[in-house]
Write a protein that holds these residues in place. Sequence first.
Motif: not given
Length: 102
Positions: A8-14, A53-63, A93-102
Amino acid sequence: MRTFTLGRWWAEALGWVVIDENETEIEIRQSPDRLPGIIVGIDREEKVVKNRLHLDLRPDDQAAEVARLLDLGARRVDVGQTRDEPWVVLADPEGNEFCILG
């Protein structure tokens, strides 16, 4: 954290929706009738090594995206990145790392 909570956390995040869930897994999709989906399964063992597995998310506004995810319960993580990197490393929340790209 139980699987359905992390799913549910990832559903909300995405910005996705929960399609199905049971005691061992939860499926999320962008919309109920759209594939692909992501299935988050339970693993009862403690995390001791880097994610496979490591996810990278590319948003419109990183900050703004970093702030939103921190508000959802993500946390900043140091994996050895430098201050000059154009991405921000977070953990769910479980410590799985991911990146927010600029």
